[in-house]
Design an enzyme around this catalytic site. Structure first.
Site, short mmCIF file in Angstrom:
data_model
loop_
_atom_site.label_atom_id
_atom_site.label_comp_id
_atom_site.label_asym_id
_atom_site.label_seq_id
_atom_site.Cartn_x
_atom_site.Cartn_y
_atom_site.Cartn_z
N LYS A 200 0.97 -1.39 -0.09
CA LYS A 200 -0.11 -0.04 -0.05
C LYS A 200 0.72 1.28 0.04
CE LYS A 200 -3.55 2.25 2.67
NZ LYS A 200 -4.58 2.42 3.65
N ARG A 210 -10.48 10.33 2.14
CA ARG A 210 -10.25 11.39 3.48
C ARG A 210 -11.63 11.78 3.68
NH1 ARG A 210 -4.34 11.49 3.32
NH2 ARG A 210 -3.81 9.38 3.31
N ARG A 221 1.44 9.72 5.57
CA ARG A 221 1.47 8.33 6.45
C ARG A 221 2.85 7.72 5.82
NH1 ARG A 221 -3.44 7.83 8.09
NH2 ARG A 221 -5.43 8.16 6.97
N GLU A 237 7.43 -6.83 0.93
CA GLU A 237 5.85 -7.01 1.71
C GLU A 237 4.90 -8.06 1.44
OE1 GLU A 237 5.24 -4.87 4.21
OE2 GLU A 237 6.06 -3.04 4.09
N LYS A 252 -2.27 -1.63 -3.82
CA LYS A 252 -2.98 -0.26 -3.73
C LYS A 252 -2.31 1.00 -3.81
CE LYS A 252 -6.25 1.94 -0.27
NZ LYS A 252 -6.80 1.84 0.90
N TYR A 317 -15.34 1.39 -6.53
CA TYR A 317 -16.69 1.87 -6.38
C TYR A 317 -17.57 1.80 -7.37
CZ TYR A 317 -13.46 3.73 -2.56
OH TYR A 317 -12.78 3.83 -1.58
C1 PBG Z 1 -6.83 3.61 5.57
C2 PBG Z 1 -7.39 3.49 4.08
C3 PBG Z 1 -7.14 4.27 3.20
C4 PBG Z 1 -7.90 4.22 2.03
C5 PBG Z 1 -8.42 2.54 2.49
N1 PBG Z 1 -7.97 2.57 3.74
C6 PBG Z 1 -6.81 5.73 3.33
C7 PBG Z 1 -5.24 6.01 3.55
O1 PBG Z 1 -4.53 5.18 3.87
O2 PBG Z 1 -5.09 7.13 3.82
C8 PBG Z 1 -8.18 4.64 0.78
C9 PBG Z 1 -8.87 4.04 -0.32
C10 PBG Z 1 -9.34 4.94 -1.40
O3 PBG Z 1 -8.82 6.07 -1.25
O4 PBG Z 1 -10.37 4.62 -2.11
N2 PBG Z 1 -7.30 2.44 6.37
#
Ligand code: PBG
Length: 331
Positions: A200, A210, A221, A237, A252, A317
């Protein structure tokens, strides 16, 4: 004149002459079962609240969540993935381990309404912490990896008890898959599937998400999510998560990381998923709304591309909508 004198019969266009022939020789096929529908459920809502940055996407009330899950199931979507949006947040994200917290309540409702469609619960603290990080902080304000693992274990038990078929470990803490597996197994939750967000990235494409979860994060992050330039590190990972017992590994975002998906697919002996994230969704929707691209064709093309790169499963989505198209007449 023949196109190629040495190979007069080599005419690749022969396989493109009609829709039926193109259909016959398609290498990659979209299918509802390969799609995962993410859904947001927010505490205190009596009706769904539309999101300004994600056209057509809402924060659900518990009741409207039931309907959305039933619709996804009826359309043949592979799974739903539930994110909870609480009203109150605190430093330790205690809402995440509250058996009556919004995510747990949403998971229970989804399992009830879904008639067996796999329900994946998000396993992360960011929606529940007041600082917005995916873990708890130490006295210096840094994300404390091992204290966070403890919290993930507690959260995993609550979600598995609520009936979640799978947990989406999205926090990018080291050792999270092994730690959660151990806790689940010790409690007898041997069949709870772990979907590891193995690779990720710290991505700008999470922007609209967000808003969707009312995130309070300031800063970034980057001490736990990956640097977008690193692909070899993604394989590390993935190997660690596989060794720790991941049942499915995920990359992701998806569109900006097709090479990573491909490389992960080459080494994984478990199913590979990819998450077409909020910013990627919003980008296509905005271009379509501006009249720059044809919406349906672009959606089919990007989903097909993510599969072609090597993802067996795509979280998107658009899952329920596209499943509906696939169930109707051929596009
Ligand atoms: C964090 C999380 C995020 C997304 C899914 N789980 C945001 C992040 O890591 O800041 C993002 C998913 C999206 O943008 O569609 N638990």
């Amino acid at each position: 004149m023949r196109p190629n004198a040495s190979f007069p019969s080599a005419r690749p266009r022969r396989l493109r002459t009609t829709p039926a022939i193109r259909r016959l020789v398609a290498e990659t096929r979209l299918h509802p079962a390969g799609l995962i529908q993410p859904l947001f459920v927010a505490e205190g809502l009596t009706e769904p609240r539309p999101l300004t940055l994600m056209p057509g996407v809402v924060q659900h009330s518990v009741e409207s969540l039931r309907v959305a899950v039933a619709e996804a199931a009826a359309a043949g979507v592979g799974a739903v993935m539930i994110f909870g949006v609480p009203e109150e947040r605190d430093a330790t994200g205690s809402g995440a381990t509250d058996p009556d917290g919004i995510l747990t309540v949403g998971v229970r409702a989804a399992v009830e309404a879904g008639g067996g469609i796999p329900v994946i619960a998000d396993l992360c603290l960011d929606e529940f912490t007041d600082h917005g990080h995916c873990g708890v902080l130490d006295t210096h304000g840094r994300v404390d990896n091992d204290a966070t693992l403890q919290a993930y274990g507690d959260m995993a038990l609550v979600l598995a008890d609520a009936g979640a078929h799978a947990l989406g470990a999205s926090g990018m803490m080291d050792g999270q898959i092994g730690a959660v597996r151990e806790v689940l197994d010790a409690a007898g939750h041997l069949d709870t599937i772990l979907l590891a967000y193995a690779a990720k990235y710290a991505s700008a494409f999470y922007g609209p998400f967000r808003e969707a979860v009312g995130s309070t994060l300031t800063g970034d992050r980057r001490t736990y999510q990956q640097d977008p330039g690193n692909a070899r590190e993604a394989l590390r990972e993935v190997r660690l998560d596989l060794a720790e017992g991941a049942d499915i590994v995920m990359v992701k975002p998806a569109l900006a990381y097709l090479d990573v998906i491909s490389r992960v697919a080459a080494i994984s002996d478990v199913p590979v998923a990819a998450y077409l994230v909020s910013g990627e969704f919003a980008m296509v929707e905005a271009a379509a709304a501006a009249g720059a691209i044809d919406r349906a064709s672009a959606i089919v093309e990007v989903l097909t591309s993510v599969h072609r790169a090597g993802a067996d499963l795509v979280a998107t989505y658009w899952a329920t909508e596209v499943a509906g198209w696939l169930n109707g007449t051929e596009r």
